[in-house]
Design an enzyme around this catalytic site. Structure first.
Site, PDB file in Angstrom:
ATOM      1  N   GLY A   1       4.411  -3.993   3.944  1.00 34.85           N
ATOM      2  CA  GLY A   1       4.664  -5.368   3.496  1.00 34.85           C
ATOM      3  C   GLY A   1       4.340  -6.411   4.556  1.00 34.85           C
TER       4      GLY A   1
ATOM      5  N   GLY B   1      10.389  -2.373   6.133  1.00 33.67           N
ATOM      6  CA  GLY B   1      10.643  -1.103   6.835  1.00 33.67           C
ATOM      7  C   GLY B   1      10.561   0.075   5.897  1.00 33.67           C
TER       8      GLY B   1
ATOM      9  N   LYS C   1       0.854  -1.201   0.000  1.00 35.28           N
ATOM     10  CA  LYS C   1       0.000   0.000   0.000  1.00 35.28           C
ATOM     11  C   LYS C   1       0.883   1.243   0.000  1.00 35.28           C
ATOM     12  CE  LYS C   1       0.875   1.293   4.507  1.00 35.28           C
ATOM     13  NZ  LYS C   1       1.733   2.436   4.853  1.00 35.28           N
TER      14      LYS C   1
ATOM     15  N   ASP D   1      -1.819  -1.337  10.702  1.00 36.02           N
ATOM     16  CA  ASP D   1      -2.082  -1.357   9.260  1.00 36.02           C
ATOM     17  C   ASP D   1      -2.780  -2.639   8.802  1.00 36.02           C
ATOM     18  OD1 ASP D   1      -0.983   1.087   8.761  1.00 36.02           O
ATOM     19  OD2 ASP D   1       0.898   0.332   7.907  1.00 36.02           O
TER      20      ASP D   1
ATOM     21  N   SER E   1       2.500  -6.142   7.244  1.00 31.69           N
ATOM     22  CA  SER E   1       1.068  -6.107   7.584  1.00 31.69           C
ATOM     23  C   SER E   1       0.251  -6.776   6.484  1.00 31.69           C
ATOM     24  CB  SER E   1       0.587  -4.662   7.737  1.00 31.69           C
ATOM     25  OG  SER E   1       1.345  -4.003   8.713  1.00 31.69           O
ATOM     26  N   SER E   2       0.636  -6.548   5.223  1.00 34.01           N
ATOM     27  CA  SER E   2      -0.058  -7.168   4.100  1.00 34.01           C
ATOM     28  C   SER E   2       0.094  -8.682   4.153  1.00 34.01           C
ATOM     29  CB  SER E   2       0.515  -6.629   2.785  1.00 34.01           C
ATOM     30  OG  SER E   2       0.016  -7.365   1.699  1.00 34.01           O
TER      31      SER E   2
HETATM   32  O1  C5P Z   1       0.800  -0.907  15.106  1.00 36.84           O
HETATM   33  P1  C5P Z   1       2.193  -0.985  14.574  1.00 36.84           P
HETATM   34  O2  C5P Z   1       3.005  -2.055  15.236  1.00 36.84           O
HETATM   35  O3  C5P Z   1       2.252  -1.054  13.086  1.00 36.84           O
HETATM   36  O4  C5P Z   1       2.877   0.415  14.945  1.00 36.84           O
HETATM   37  C1  C5P Z   1       4.269   0.587  14.995  1.00 36.84           C
HETATM   38  C2  C5P Z   1       4.592   1.793  15.870  1.00 36.84           C
HETATM   39  O5  C5P Z   1       4.150   2.996  15.219  1.00 36.84           O
HETATM   40  C3  C5P Z   1       3.887   1.804  17.210  1.00 36.84           C
HETATM   41  O6  C5P Z   1       4.641   1.128  18.169  1.00 36.84           O
HETATM   42  C4  C5P Z   1       3.781   3.279  17.524  1.00 36.84           C
HETATM   43  O7  C5P Z   1       4.989   3.738  18.074  1.00 36.84           O
HETATM   44  C5  C5P Z   1       3.638   3.924  16.152  1.00 36.84           C
HETATM   45  N1  C5P Z   1       2.241   4.230  15.813  1.00 36.84           N
HETATM   46  C6  C5P Z   1       1.618   5.320  16.410  1.00 36.84           C
HETATM   47  N2  C5P Z   1       0.314   5.613  16.108  1.00 36.84           N
HETATM   48  C7  C5P Z   1      -0.360   4.874  15.197  1.00 36.84           C
HETATM   49  C8  C5P Z   1       0.251   3.773  14.562  1.00 36.84           C
HETATM   50  C9  C5P Z   1       1.561   3.476  14.884  1.00 36.84           C
HETATM   51  O8  C5P Z   1       2.230   6.012  17.230  1.00 36.84           O
HETATM   52  N3  C5P Z   1      -1.622   5.189  14.923  1.00 36.84           N
END
Ligand code: C5P
Length: 303
Positions: A107, A102, A16, A142, A109-110
């Site tokens: 990727g 990264g 995405k 995501d 999440s997909s």
């Molecule tokens: O949810 P995910 O593991 O993909 O998020 C990675 C990091 O991105 C989280 O640990 C957080 O620090 C940050 N994040 C955030 N607010 C969001 C999504 C992600 O601060 N809405």
């Protein structure tokens, strides 16, 4: 039938981009309240799932580019589904990566969402089953988007998904600057957010209005300036794409991937000649939700 001869199913797991990403607030738990417009693109990884008589779950990544086994989000997705719906089932998953890790292209999440959908199909669970969506949310912000795909608004942590009218399919050039950017680090370095109105073009799309192309639809990305500060390689790619004649350039999510639109179709080599040596170019297309659903399962004769 012997375990080794069980048929496997082969899936595309699409990336995405974020056409718009607005950070409205920071919560106590460190997460941020977002409004973002997601768009699926044709760049994809490949996943092969094979049921096995050998109990347990295995995930391999033959070409590298992501961790094998439990450290992989796709493994955790499968483990959660099996624990809930099929604790006796043996399963082998093979992942072949093309989406840079990264890179703000979602990727991992997909891959997790594709495994959820593949297993939902195998086990006859509806793709909007509440428990399945809860598993997706628990895996990462995501992941729920990838259960839906196409053009969609993400609210809350980015995981409350509202499907939007589709954008017309168009070419988009994705550039991986060759640096991995930590999402958590980018969010942590963000100045205190303030709630603002949605840009007019995005608000129109959210209200059900006609959407045109990426450039008309895209608002801004609040993470962009922090990404440029933390990773100057991303700014170098951004600037080079402007010089190469792109009509539109934007960082996807928390970076480092930069995406661009050009007035004419591009070849990767043409764009590469403007870029730093470490950068990799993918010429992709945006995909509608129905295209994603049609193309997810690979018909073996076309693979
Ligand atoms: O949810 P995910 O593991 O993909 O998020 C990675 C990091 O991105 C989280 O640990 C957080 O620090 C940050 N994040 C955030 N607010 C969001 C999504 C992600 O601060 N809405």
């Amino acid at each position: 039938m012997h375990a080794l001869n069980k048929p496997s199913r082969h899936y595309r797991s699409f990336a995405k981009i974020n056409l718009h990403l607005q950070v409205d607030a920071r919560w106590e738990d460190g997460y941020h309240q977002l409004r973002t417009i997601f768009q699926t693109v044709s760049l994809h990884d490949r996943l092969r799932l094979r049921q096995s008589d050998r109990p347990g779950l295995r995930l391999t990544v033959p070409g590298g580019g992501a961790p094998a086994g439990e450290a992989n989000l796709a493994y955790r997705a499968a483990a959660a589904v099996l624990a809930r719906w099929a604790p006796e089932m043996g399963l082998d998953i093979e992942l072949r990566k093309s989406i840079p890790a990264g890179g703000g292209l979602g990727g991992g999440s997909s891959n997790a969402a594709t495994v959820l959908l593949a297993l939902a199909d195998m086990l006859e669970i509806s793709s909007d089953d509440v428990e399945l969506v809860m598993i997706a949310r628990g895996l990462g912000a995501d992941v729920p988007y990838f259960l839906v795909g196409g053009t969609a608004l993400g609210e809350g942590r980015g995981d409350d998904i509202v499907p939007l009218q589709e954008l017309a399919e168009q070419e988009v050039v994705l550039v991986d600057p060759g640096v991995s950017v930590s999402t958590a680090e980018i969010f942590a370095a963000l100045p205190r957010p303030e709630r603002r109105l949605l840009p007019a073009s995005v608000a129109r799309a959210v209200d059900g209005g006609e959407t045109a192309g990426i450039a008309e639809m895209a608002g801004s990305n609040d993470l962009e300036s922090v990404v440029f500060e933390k990773a100057p390689e991303v700014l170098a790619v951004y600037t080079a794409l402007r010089i190469a004649g792109a009509t539109f350039v934007r960082v996807s999510g928390s970076g480092g991937t930069v995406f661009a639109c050009f007035a004419k179709p591009q070849r990767a080599a043409q764009v590469e000649s403007y870029l730093p040596r470490a950068a990799r170019v993918f010429v992709a297309r945006t995909l509608s939700r129905s295209a994603v659903n049609r193309q997810r399962l690979v018909v073996e004769s076309e693979s």
